[in-house]
Motif scaffolding. Structure first.
Motif, PDB file in Angstrom:
ATOM      1  N   VAL A  42      51.708   2.382   6.269  1.00 33.59           N
ATOM      2  CA  VAL A  42      51.745   1.251   6.835  1.00 33.59           C
ATOM      3  C   VAL A  42      50.523   0.253   6.817  1.00 33.59           C
ATOM      4  O   VAL A  42      49.385   0.885   7.260  1.00 33.59           O
ATOM      5  N   ASP A  43      50.652  -0.879   6.031  1.00 28.32           N
ATOM      6  CA  ASP A  43      49.194  -1.468   5.948  1.00 28.32           C
ATOM      7  C   ASP A  43      49.604  -3.151   5.729  1.00 28.32           C
ATOM      8  O   ASP A  43      50.242  -3.730   4.780  1.00 28.32           O
ATOM      9  N   ASP A  44      49.426  -3.876   6.835  1.00 27.59           N
ATOM     10  CA  ASP A  44      49.790  -5.338   7.063  1.00 27.59           C
ATOM     11  C   ASP A  44      49.091  -6.176   5.762  1.00 27.59           C
ATOM     12  O   ASP A  44      49.527  -7.269   5.508  1.00 27.59           O
TER      13      ASP A  44
ATOM     14  N   ASN B  51      54.663  -2.976   8.093  1.00 22.46           N
ATOM     15  CA  ASN B  51      54.669  -2.716   9.489  1.00 22.46           C
ATOM     16  C   ASN B  51      55.930  -2.112   9.889  1.00 22.46           C
ATOM     17  O   ASN B  51      57.003  -2.215   8.945  1.00 22.46           O
ATOM     18  N   ALA B  52      56.209  -1.333  10.952  1.00 24.82           N
ATOM     19  CA  ALA B  52      57.295  -0.668  11.152  1.00 24.82           C
ATOM     20  C   ALA B  52      58.666  -1.672  11.485  1.00 24.82           C
ATOM     21  O   ALA B  52      59.565  -1.289  11.311  1.00 24.82           O
ATOM     22  N   ASP B  53      58.214  -2.822  11.817  1.00 26.71           N
ATOM     23  CA  ASP B  53      59.153  -3.783  12.048  1.00 26.71           C
ATOM     24  C   ASP B  53      59.927  -4.379  10.750  1.00 26.71           C
ATOM     25  O   ASP B  53      61.115  -4.374  10.559  1.00 26.71           O
ATOM     26  N   SER B  54      59.008  -4.437   9.559  1.00 26.89           N
ATOM     27  CA  SER B  54      59.826  -4.882   8.386  1.00 26.89           C
ATOM     28  C   SER B  54      60.393  -3.714   7.638  1.00 26.89           C
ATOM     29  O   SER B  54      61.365  -3.979   7.058  1.00 26.89           O
ATOM     30  N   LEU B  55      60.002  -2.672   7.919  1.00 22.40           N
ATOM     31  CA  LEU B  55      60.799  -1.111   7.833  1.00 22.40           C
ATOM     32  C   LEU B  55      62.057  -1.307   8.294  1.00 22.40           C
ATOM     33  O   LEU B  55      63.082  -0.645   7.622  1.00 22.40           O
ATOM     34  N   ALA B  56      62.238  -1.430   9.710  1.00 24.83           N
ATOM     35  CA  ALA B  56      63.350  -1.352  10.346  1.00 24.83           C
ATOM     36  C   ALA B  56      64.482  -2.553   9.766  1.00 24.83           C
ATOM     37  O   ALA B  56      65.447  -2.223   9.815  1.00 24.83           O
TER      38      ALA B  56
END
Length: 335
Positions: A99-101, A129-134
């Motif tokens: 994860v790398d913004d 980020n985790a939100d984009s993955l979700a």
């Protein structure tokens, strides 16, 4: 003098052995990489973002289709090494989550094979980020499942090509007029008209392969389902003629998850129609999962079908089916 001569000869011999090991390690001989850890369909997920790792784990723990009892597609372990590939570097399958913004504007996937051990696949998943993955979980999950399932199939194919049964393969060629690799522990056979049934006759988990041909080149799901039921009714019977194999196909329950599923694959420039579902014995309590591949033999104007089915009451069936399913990819018409 004798001691010096002996030492010199020993050094020369060791040098020859070392050179031989290097040469064979670089070719098809001795492998220098260790064997990977883990059973089939096991995956280690690792990374510094625990939320992202947990999401990836859930993507891989979906229910495997075509089985009579629920089983996950993969058995997932989340490692505690923060993505550094410490003890987990020798795992059979690894997903490294980064994860790398600053660097990842969208979720990207790449992979490497046999890096630290054999067989092995390492998948690198990079996301902002985790939100984009979700928000992208459906596409990412589909890609991960496809990659890792194909890896498992290729591992089984590699093993099959190294060790198979020429005797059973000659029986297939004689009965149906096609080629297919057969696992060495499949030792029983029964033939019919353009049909052969091969089995290991196992006591706790019986593995089976059927190969047959029918005239015509229609690969529609209606025809393939009809052909399967008619061929199996004639060739695979129970204790009496009133007991025979059929396909679980309760059309009155349109939402039934156990209905047969179909998909079209392309392998080596040819089209394969895969059918996956459950079989049952009419008039008996026996049943289990099956997968079949149908291909067109254009030279002879016929359809070739190879199927594997398993009878393993009380046993988990995912890994058994995965190994047997790889056999179907070796089906090919005679040239």
């Amino acid at each position: 003098m004798r001691l010096r001569l002996f030492s010199l000869c020993l050094l020369q011999a060791l040098s020859v052995i070392s050179i031989a090991l290097v040469l064979t390690g670089c070719g098809d001989g001795v492998k220098l990489k260790p064997r990977s850890n883990g059973e089939a369909c096991s995956v280690v997920v690792t990374g510094s973002d625990r939320r992202a790792c947990a999401m990836v784990a859930r993507m891989l723990e979906v229910e495997e289709p075509g089985l009579p009892q629920p089983e996950n597609a993969f058995d997932v372990t989340i490692a505690s090494d923060g993505g550094q590939l410490g003890k987990s570097r020798y795992a059979r399958a690894i997903v490294v989550v980064t994860v790398d913004d600053n660097n990842a504007t969208s979720t990207r996937i790449r992979y490497e094979k046999d890096v630290f051990a054999e067989p092995q696949m390492i998948v690198y998943l990079e996301t902002g980020n985790a939100d984009s993955l979700a928000s992208d979980h459906k596409r990412v999950g589909k890609s991960l499942l496809s990659l890792l399932r194909r890896f498992e199939t290729n591992v089984s194919l590699r093993r099959l090509r190294k060790s198979h049964s020429p005797a059973r393969e000659k029986e297939v060629e004689k009965a149906v007029g096609c080629r297919m690799l057969v696992p060495p522990d499949i030792t029983k056979s029964k033939t019919g008209h353009n049909f052969i049934w091969l089995s290991d006759d196992g006591s706790t988990a019986m593995r089976n392969i059927c190969v047959y041909s029918v005239d015509g080149t229609d690969l529609s799901r209606e025809r393939l389902l009809s052909v399967r039921d008619s061929v199996m009714r004639v060739n695979i019977k129970g204790e009496t003629d009133d007991m025979y194999m059929t396909t679980y196909n309760r059309r009155e329950s349109s939402n039934d998850d156990n209905m047969p599923t179909f998909r079209t694959l392309r392998e080596g420039g040819r089209e394969i129609v895969e059918m996956r579902g459950l079989w049952q014995m009419e008039g008996d309590a026996m049943g289990g999962p099956f997968v079949s591949h149908a291909v067109i033999d254009t030279l002879r104007g016929r359809t070739l079908v190879a199927e594997t089915f398993v009878y393993a009451p009380g046993e988990k069936k995912r890994n058994i089916m995965k190994r047997m399913e790889a056999v179907l990819y070796t089906l090919s018409p005679m040239r």
